[in-house]
Structure formats: structure tokens, C-alpha cells
Scaffold this active site. Structure first.
Site, PDB file in Angstrom:
ATOM      1  N   CYS A  37       0.704  -1.081  -0.011  1.00 42.21           N
ATOM      2  CA  CYS A  37       0.046   0.216   0.280  1.00 42.21           C
ATOM      3  C   CYS A  37       1.250   0.988   0.213  1.00 42.21           C
ATOM      4  O   CYS A  37       2.181   1.042   0.094  1.00 42.21           O
ATOM      5  CB  CYS A  37      -0.733   0.757   1.042  1.00 42.21           C
ATOM      6  SG  CYS A  37      -1.732  -1.601   1.328  1.00 42.21           S
ATOM      7  N   CYS A  68      -2.734  -3.173  -3.123  1.00 38.26           N
ATOM      8  CA  CYS A  68      -4.190  -2.615  -2.221  1.00 38.26           C
ATOM      9  C   CYS A  68      -5.598  -1.906  -3.158  1.00 38.26           C
ATOM     10  O   CYS A  68      -5.207  -1.274  -4.493  1.00 38.26           O
ATOM     11  CB  CYS A  68      -3.603  -1.736  -1.725  1.00 38.26           C
ATOM     12  SG  CYS A  68      -5.255  -1.754  -0.328  1.00 38.26           S
ATOM     13  N   CYS A  71      -6.257   1.714  -1.958  1.00 40.06           N
ATOM     14  CA  CYS A  71      -5.646   2.765  -2.126  1.00 40.06           C
ATOM     15  C   CYS A  71      -4.706   2.946  -3.560  1.00 40.06           C
ATOM     16  O   CYS A  71      -3.877   3.833  -3.458  1.00 40.06           O
ATOM     17  CB  CYS A  71      -4.473   2.855  -1.085  1.00 40.06           C
ATOM     18  SG  CYS A  71      -2.713   1.416  -1.426  1.00 40.06           S
TER      19      CYS A  71
END
Length: 171
Positions: A37, A68, A71
Site C-alpha cells: 500500500c 491494495c 489505495c
């Protein structure tokens, strides 16, 4: 993968603080989920021992982490608010529609004024006119160097770092 304990400590603190100035500086891989992330992702923060830090998304991918879904670390970071992103998506989906929510637009402009500590004034000025002219000549192939000055003091630390590296490569 970043091994320097001082950097690891600093970066872990930045993910706890969700510091947006570190977006693009590093990525964090979470061992328990197998996901990597950006430093500002909204999910629950992992324990420090479950984190691995990377300078690039490519390093995280090569270490077998997957991006991810929340995000979206492989997408270009944007400083646009979620409201503006939603508006852009709606306009792109239906460009013929006439938009009437003026109050929402005014609120978003006010938010941008506050965020960037400056006025957003519609219209043009001499710098914008010159930039438009230079860009037209550049894309026609008749201009190779720009004379419009760069505002090197603007942007996040990451953006400043990239501009500095880019300008050094040019010179």
C-alpha cells in the site's frame, strides 16, 4: 527492500500518521495480507513487525506483494479530493449533461482555496498565455526549450525530488 532501521522507524511512523508528504517516497508491504500500500491507506495499521518497506512499487511486486485494491498504489497519486474525482468521473461518463449543482462547485473551490492557500481566479494571465503558445510550438516540433519559469517550490517533497533529478539530467 529497505533494511535501514532508522528509515523503517520513520516510515512506520508516517503510516501511523497517514502523512501525505510521503506518498511516492515509499510503499509498505504487509506480511499478514500479502498486500502492498501507499503510506496513507485508510485501513487498520499493521504491527511494525508485519511491515516491509520498499522504495518503489516494482520492488514490492517483485517481493510477491499484490497491490491494495483500496489505495491502488500502482495508480498515479492524485491530490484531488474524492468529491472532485467523483465529479470528473461523472463528467467523463456523460459529457453532454448540463451540471447544475453550483453550491457543490462553490464548496469545492473554497476547499481548494484553503488547501493551497491561494485564490483560484478564472481567466488567463501572461504566463499562461506564454505557456500555451510554447506548448503549441513544442508539439508542432518547432520549440525544444521552454522559457516559462518553473515553480520549483511547489509540490510535495516527492514531487520536488523528482523535478530536481529531472532538471539535473537535462543539464
Amino acid at each position: 527492500m529497505i533494511k535501514d532501521q532508522k528509515k523503517i522507524d520513520e516510515y512506520y511512523e508516517m503510516i501511523i500518521q497517514k502523512n501525505p508528504e510521503y506518498v511516492g517516497i515509499f510503499y509498505v508491504g504487509v506480511k499478514t495480507t500479502g498486500v502492498f500500500c501507499r503510506p496513507i491507506w485508510p485501513s487498520k495499521k499493521p504491527e511494525k513487525e508485519n511491515c516491509e518497506f520498499f522504495e518503489t512499487a516494482k520492488e514490492a511486486l517483485l517481493a510477491s506483494y499484490r497491490p491494495c485494491k483500496r489505495c491502488q498504489p500502482l495508480n498515479i497519486p492524485s491530490s484531488l479530493s474524492p468529491e472532485v474525482r467523483k465529479l470528473i468521473a461523472a463528467v467523463e461518463k456523460n459529457p453532454e449533461r448540463k451540471w447544475t449543482d453550483r453550491r457543490g462547485l462553490e464548496r469545492e473551490i473554497e476547499n481548494l482555496r484553503k488547501k493551497f492557500n491561494g485564490a483560484l481566479v478564472p481567466g488567463t494571465n501572461n504566463v499562461l498565455k506564454k505557456l500555451k503558445l510554447e506548448l503549441n510550438h513544442y508539439f508542432k516540433g518547432s520549440l525544444m526549450e521552454f522559457s516559462v519559469p518553473l515553480a520549483e517550490e511547489l509540490g510535495t517533497p516527492y514531487q520536488k525530488k523528482i523535478w530536481k533529478q529531472y532538471l539535473q539530467e537535462l543539464l
